[in-house]
Scaffold this motif. Structure first.
Motif, mmCIF file in Angstrom:
data_model
loop_
_atom_site.group_PDB
_atom_site.id
_atom_site.type_symbol
_atom_site.label_atom_id
_atom_site.label_comp_id
_atom_site.label_asym_id
_atom_site.label_seq_id
_atom_site.Cartn_x
_atom_site.Cartn_y
_atom_site.Cartn_z
ATOM 1 N N GLN A 1 0.823 -1.219 0.000
ATOM 2 C CA GLN A 1 0.000 0.000 0.000
ATOM 3 C C GLN A 1 0.853 1.263 0.000
ATOM 4 O O GLN A 1 0.616 2.200 0.759
ATOM 5 N N ASP B 1 1.709 2.581 -3.249
ATOM 6 C CA ASP B 1 1.557 3.063 -4.631
ATOM 7 C C ASP B 1 2.868 2.958 -5.413
ATOM 8 O O ASP B 1 3.179 3.811 -6.267
ATOM 9 N N GLU C 1 5.300 1.667 -8.248
ATOM 10 C CA GLU C 1 5.071 1.253 -9.628
ATOM 11 C C GLU C 1 6.224 0.443 -10.212
ATOM 12 O O GLU C 1 6.082 -0.087 -11.324
ATOM 13 N N ASN D 1 -0.056 -2.504 -4.649
ATOM 14 C CA ASN D 1 0.707 -1.440 -5.293
ATOM 15 C C ASN D 1 0.312 -1.364 -6.769
ATOM 16 O O ASN D 1 -0.729 -1.918 -7.168
ATOM 17 N N LEU D 2 1.106 -0.686 -7.562
ATOM 18 C CA LEU D 2 0.819 -0.518 -8.987
ATOM 19 C C LEU D 2 1.953 -1.093 -9.838
ATOM 20 O O LEU D 2 2.270 -0.549 -10.894
ATOM 21 N N ASN E 1 -1.703 -6.188 -7.824
ATOM 22 C CA ASN E 1 -0.844 -5.335 -8.628
ATOM 23 C C ASN E 1 -1.286 -5.421 -10.082
ATOM 24 O O ASN E 1 -2.381 -5.939 -10.387
ATOM 25 N N LYS F 1 -5.274 1.789 -11.755
ATOM 26 C CA LYS F 1 -4.506 3.020 -11.527
ATOM 27 C C LYS F 1 -5.429 4.192 -11.251
ATOM 28 O O LYS F 1 -5.150 5.027 -10.386
ATOM 29 N N HIS G 1 -6.628 3.916 -7.702
ATOM 30 C CA HIS G 1 -5.623 4.322 -6.726
ATOM 31 C C HIS G 1 -5.471 5.845 -6.677
ATOM 32 O O HIS G 1 -5.313 6.422 -5.602
ATOM 33 N N SER G 2 -5.507 6.492 -7.842
ATOM 34 C CA SER G 2 -5.401 7.951 -7.858
ATOM 35 C C SER G 2 -6.612 8.596 -7.177
ATOM 36 O O SER G 2 -6.483 9.610 -6.479
ATOM 37 N N LYS H 1 -6.176 8.310 -3.502
ATOM 38 C CA LYS H 1 -5.173 9.272 -3.046
ATOM 39 C C LYS H 1 -5.770 10.665 -2.913
ATOM 40 O O LYS H 1 -5.485 11.400 -1.954
#
Length: 439
Positions: free
Chosen positions: A30, A32, A34, A54-55, A76, A224, A227-228, A231
């Motif tokens: 966790q 983020d 990449e 994560n990414l 992922n 993605k 996740h953004s 955030k």
């Protein structure tokens, strides 16, 4: 893009006293992240590595981790199983909820002889026909797949039909890739239309709710975007409702009238006292013991004293004016305290000393002399003097005996008798019949 840094690894290595080189387990979930990087150079002794949530879209820079036993890459954007041939000690691999469609890439793990368990649940390849039989036949060292134990009969049958199953898997992979490219083109066109319709970046709460409730394809791009969005929500929650304007406080050491003020910015312990004769002020500042003296500045003015420790100022107003030229500043070698001595400009007058003391001394001396004289008078000697006649000495002795009491002899009388006997036994003794005998 969030990258793996040395500071991040040290922060996550608190259980190992923030040491990186000897680290055996680390959790970077966790964050983020990449891209996997630097771990094979900084943490060569890693045995357990957590990188879930994560990414990460590619498995890389882990081939030099010879001691790695467990790698968790769940949640992922991994699409291929690659670059893990060097992980000689790998026993467990978790790729749950990724985007592995090229299941044939799993054949790169045949050289990992200690690999016993793999998780591929939630990947597109799981929906392929003959997926389980293909993985079992491709990796004969596996003991469990997606949490289920592999039976011997199942392995034998999978190995028998391996060639036909592999052809089916290859055909399904091509179909999935073509469908994937079509979906990507459609998403790009829909995204451009949405941007042209709404130019504002700020979204209301209703639009935020629509985003989470709306259905979307299960793709790396959608993850993605998710996740953004998460955030952004975290940043909004961290910000206050009403942002206050930044106010920088100006430091003031004097009031409007120009008089100095008492200031203690660093909240340093100190004591300001006076000497016993009230002739000087003494300031004791509790500095740190190992603070470099070059970081301390002392400024003594007639009405105040200012001590600067690094950038913190201690300023104290003095009740009386002091002599700046005669002021001294010393530092203790044991405690590190700073002691500033400031003599007063107008100290109080010293008390006049009285002259009675020498008289008392004279009296004491005179009394001692009188006592000494009395002692000298009372001293009597029984030594024989040849200049005097023997008759006079005997006559004096008889006179003293008449005055003495008839009581028992004391130590002094005993001593006298002994002396008399010694005198009689001497050669110069003259026997006089007129003298009565000694008792």
């Amino acid at each position: 893009m969030v990258r793996i840094t040395e500071q991040l690894i040290r922060k996550r290595a608190e259980h190992n006293e923030c040491e990186i080189y000897t680290l055996e387990e680390i959790s970077l979930h966790q964050q983020d992240i990449e891209k996997i990087e630097y771990l094979d150079k900084w943490c060569k002794d890693l045995k357990i590595l957590y990188l879930q949530s994560n990414l990460i879209d590619k498995i890389e820079n882990v081939g030099k981790l010879k001691k790695l036993e467990y790698l968790n890459l769940a949640l992922n954007n991994v699409a291929k199983i690659e670059n893990m041939e060097g992980c000689e000690s790998l026993q467990k691999l978790d790729l749950t909820l990724n985007f592995v469609s090229e299941v044939t890439t799993i054949e790169s793990l045949r050289s990992n002889y200690f690999l016993e368990e793999i998780y591929l649940t939630g990947n597109p390849c799981v929906n392929f026909e003959g997926y389980r039989q293909y993985v079992i036949a491709a990796l004969p060292q596996l003991q469990r797949l997606d949490g289920q134990t592999i039976e011997k009969s199942e392995r034998i049958q999978a190995c028998q039909d391996f060639d036909s199953i592999r052809l089916k898997i290859l055909q399904q992979q091509k179909e999935y890739e073509s469908k994937k490219t079509d979906d990507e083109k459609r998403l790009q066109s829909s995204g451009n239309d949405a941007e042209s319709k709404s130019e504002d970046n700020d979204k209301t709460e209703e639009e935020n709710a629509d985003f989470w409730n709306s259905k979307c394809d299960y793709t790396p791009e959608s993850r993605k975007e998710m996740h953004s969005k998460m955030k952004e929500n975290r940043e909004k929650k961290s910000k206050p409702m009403f942002e206050k304007p930044e106010f920088k406080r100006t430091k003031r050491y004097f009031n409007d009238a120009g008089d100095p003020m008492n200031i203690n910015e660093g909240k340093v312990d100190f004591s300001l006292t006076e000497t016993e004769d009230d002739s000087a002020f003494v300031l004791d500042v509790a500095c740190f013991k190992y603070l470099d003296t070059s970081l301390i500045d002392v400024d003594v003015q007639p009405k105040y004293v200012k001590v600067t420790l690094k950038s913190d100022v201690l300023q104290l107003v003095l009740q009386d004016e002091v002599l700046t030229d005669k002021s001294t500043a010393k530092r203790s070698q044991t405690t590190g305290h700073l002691v500033v001595t400031m003599p007063k400009l107008n100290p109080p007058p010293k008390p006049i000393q009285t002259t009675n003391k020498p008289d008392t001394k004279m009296k004491k001396n005179s009394s001692k002399n009188v006592k000494d004289n009395k002692k000298t008078k009372n001293i009597e000697t029984l030594e024989y003097d040849s200049s005097k006649s023997m008759q006079n000495t005997l006559a004096n002795i008889t006179k003293e005996e008449k005055h003495q009491s008839k009581g028992p002899l004391t130590l002094k009388s005993k001593k006298k008798l002994v002396n008399k006997e010694q005198m009689i036994q001497s050669d110069d003794f003259i026997d006089n019949p007129d003298v009565p005998p000694l008792i």
